[in-house]
Design a protein around this motif. Sequence first.
Motif, PDB file in Angstrom:
ATOM      1  N   ALA A  49       0.736  -1.314  -0.123  1.00 23.10           N
ATOM      2  CA  ALA A  49      -0.129   0.035   0.018  1.00 23.10           C
ATOM      3  C   ALA A  49       0.898   1.385  -0.159  1.00 23.10           C
ATOM      4  O   ALA A  49       1.253   1.837   0.944  1.00 23.10           O
ATOM      5  CB  ALA A  49      -0.744   0.023   1.241  1.00 23.10           C
ATOM      6  N   ASN A  50       1.326   1.686  -1.328  1.00 25.43           N
ATOM      7  CA  ASN A  50       2.074   2.920  -1.275  1.00 25.43           C
ATOM      8  C   ASN A  50       1.686   3.617  -2.598  1.00 25.43           C
ATOM      9  O   ASN A  50       0.945   3.310  -3.351  1.00 25.43           O
ATOM     10  CB  ASN A  50       3.364   2.445  -1.345  1.00 25.43           C
ATOM     11  CG  ASN A  50       3.768   1.411  -2.105  1.00 25.43           C
ATOM     12  OD1 ASN A  50       3.710   1.713  -3.467  1.00 25.43           O
ATOM     13  ND2 ASN A  50       4.560   0.493  -1.643  1.00 25.43           N
ATOM     14  N   THR A  51       2.445   4.707  -2.801  1.00 26.14           N
ATOM     15  CA  THR A  51       2.115   5.338  -4.346  1.00 26.14           C
ATOM     16  C   THR A  51       2.715   4.525  -5.549  1.00 26.14           C
ATOM     17  O   THR A  51       2.479   4.993  -6.515  1.00 26.14           O
ATOM     18  CB  THR A  51       2.775   6.681  -4.044  1.00 26.14           C
ATOM     19  OG1 THR A  51       4.153   6.851  -3.710  1.00 26.14           O
ATOM     20  CG2 THR A  51       1.900   7.395  -3.166  1.00 26.14           C
ATOM     21  N   ALA A  52       3.407   3.673  -5.338  1.00 26.11           N
ATOM     22  CA  ALA A  52       3.858   2.985  -6.282  1.00 26.11           C
ATOM     23  C   ALA A  52       4.633   3.539  -7.541  1.00 26.11           C
ATOM     24  O   ALA A  52       4.387   3.347  -8.724  1.00 26.11           O
ATOM     25  CB  ALA A  52       2.676   1.790  -7.044  1.00 26.11           C
ATOM     26  N   LEU A  53       5.766   4.282  -7.068  1.00 26.45           N
ATOM     27  CA  LEU A  53       6.361   5.177  -8.165  1.00 26.45           C
ATOM     28  C   LEU A  53       8.067   4.765  -8.111  1.00 26.45           C
ATOM     29  O   LEU A  53       8.430   4.260  -7.228  1.00 26.45           O
ATOM     30  CB  LEU A  53       6.566   6.585  -7.802  1.00 26.45           C
ATOM     31  CG  LEU A  53       4.971   7.629  -7.388  1.00 26.45           C
ATOM     32  CD1 LEU A  53       5.263   8.895  -7.158  1.00 26.45           C
ATOM     33  CD2 LEU A  53       4.325   7.370  -8.710  1.00 26.45           C
ATOM     34  N   LEU A  54       8.209   4.569  -9.352  1.00 29.54           N
ATOM     35  CA  LEU A  54       9.633   4.107  -9.393  1.00 29.54           C
ATOM     36  C   LEU A  54      10.400   5.343  -9.646  1.00 29.54           C
ATOM     37  O   LEU A  54      10.417   6.043 -10.527  1.00 29.54           O
ATOM     38  CB  LEU A  54       9.856   3.296 -10.766  1.00 29.54           C
ATOM     39  CG  LEU A  54      11.288   2.830 -11.262  1.00 29.54           C
ATOM     40  CD1 LEU A  54      11.739   2.144 -10.045  1.00 29.54           C
ATOM     41  CD2 LEU A  54      11.295   2.159 -12.591  1.00 29.54           C
ATOM     42  N   HIS A  55      11.372   5.796  -8.458  1.00 28.43           N
ATOM     43  CA  HIS A  55      11.708   6.947  -8.427  1.00 28.43           C
ATOM     44  C   HIS A  55      13.229   7.467  -9.001  1.00 28.43           C
ATOM     45  O   HIS A  55      13.986   6.221  -8.910  1.00 28.43           O
ATOM     46  CB  HIS A  55      11.835   7.415  -6.786  1.00 28.43           C
ATOM     47  CG  HIS A  55      10.787   7.558  -6.064  1.00 28.43           C
ATOM     48  ND1 HIS A  55       9.962   8.742  -6.594  1.00 28.43           N
ATOM     49  CD2 HIS A  55       9.986   6.966  -5.144  1.00 28.43           C
ATOM     50  CE1 HIS A  55       8.936   8.810  -5.445  1.00 28.43           C
ATOM     51  NE2 HIS A  55       9.081   7.865  -4.719  1.00 28.43           N
ATOM     52  N   THR A  56      13.203   8.289  -9.748  1.00 33.63           N
ATOM     53  CA  THR A  56      14.789   8.539 -10.021  1.00 33.63           C
ATOM     54  C   THR A  56      15.793   9.035  -9.145  1.00 33.63           C
ATOM     55  O   THR A  56      16.888   8.989  -9.229  1.00 33.63           O
ATOM     56  CB  THR A  56      14.895   9.856 -11.252  1.00 33.63           C
ATOM     57  OG1 THR A  56      13.969  10.719 -10.677  1.00 33.63           O
ATOM     58  CG2 THR A  56      13.980   9.541 -12.295  1.00 33.63           C
ATOM     59  N   GLY A  57      15.150   9.286  -7.791  1.00 30.86           N
ATOM     60  CA  GLY A  57      15.854  10.049  -6.875  1.00 30.86           C
ATOM     61  C   GLY A  57      16.210  11.426  -7.016  1.00 30.86           C
ATOM     62  O   GLY A  57      17.046  11.766  -5.986  1.00 30.86           O
TER      63      GLY A  57
END
Length: 464
Positions: A49-57
């Motif tokens: 349960a999260n925003t499910a984003l693949l972050h660039t950082g």
Amino acid sequence: MNTASDVADVVVVGGGIVGCAIARALAGTSLSVTLVEARDDIGDGTSKANTALLHTGFDATPGTLESRLVARGYELLGDYAQQTGIPVERTGALLVAWTDEEVGALPGLKEKAERNSYHRCEIVSSDEVYRQVPDLGPGALAGLTVPDESIICTWTTNLALATDAVTRGARLLCGARVTGAVVGKEHTTLHTTRGAIHGRWVVNAAGLGSDYLDAEFGHHRFTVTPRRGELLVFDKLTRPMVPVIVLAVPSSRGKGVLVSPTIYGNVMVGPTSENLDDRTATGTSEEGLDFLVSKGRALIPPLFEEEITATYAGLRAATEHNDYLIEVDSQARYVLVGGIRSTGLTSGMAIGEYVTELLQGAGVDVTPRPDLPPPPSMPNLGEHVGIRPYQDGDRIAADAEYGRIVCFCERVTAGEVRDAFSSPIPPSDLDGLRRRTRVMNGRCQGFYCGARTRALLDAQCGAQ
């Protein structure tokens, strides 16, 4: 007295994305690995349960361990998703500035991204902001683009890493909550609700319970504060309104909420950020709903003329520290992996790599095995990525079960449900089946297909 076969070389505690990534990495060596999860299924805690984003950082604090591992994890998980079929959409993100203060912050955010070795952010005018997201509310002054931010399926990521660990030889024990630890001369005994588990080394990736387990090894380095994030999910008809991830510019009032497409074709608004005492409080609240509706309506007014199909909440393992806590206690043969928060989805595989390096530095043989099986091929849960079984005429011709719809909202087929039950890590309940197939995840939230799905689950459990 324990025999050598009773004692794993490494016991990893925690079956979320981080724990599964660590277990996968270590199972790629000659070490014997046991993965222990308190719940009845992997990925049933913070990771689901999260925003499910693949972050660039791009917005991490430069120079921190978190910034380093998020950047590395973005690369590793991106490659792994291509290998395994984890659905990813490279939507890009847009930080929208609504005040003069936020406009003034944009150059600093761009510089921060560059200090994190991300050089593709651009400051854009209000005209460009509205060109990218025409349905934004009035008053946007400028924006900052992040072209490589992406959306991903967190459920499939967790399951792929766990499946990979198991096929590489790791032993998975679910429903085994750790209640105590005794460090012996040659190995540690973990007392769990499924009996004693023995390991020469223990890796603590227990998330919300990581401070409790850390104390069992004599440390008092941090306290976990469960931080609840509530989110709203809108019907798939709203997806054209949100072609990119819309982020708030951090300001003196905080980070704000985001509006994002999801990998399943919906739109999501959130999260809230509320510190709690209860580490099990994953229910949503009236206050959270009101907050998100008021904030979200100002961002994209037409969105809130459409249906909210679901609300959910997750708990992040916040600590009083501003960075990851990944440390080795060689004397106790113990590794702490704490304070990971929501960026663990992106950084998980890099954390697995980093923990492997730390163990090597502590004298553990982590030579890669030459006989690794291929990575698993995961079912595609993405709405706009690749082809799903109900669309695949050749697949249906070969097996009619892929043409028999069980869940009409999400177009989940009987073949997919069957495959989930026969997979290396089958679901133990309806929520686990939902995370593997999207069944009951649509507009009706199981009103139409719930009884049929329950019957399939009961039949499967009765056959075991």
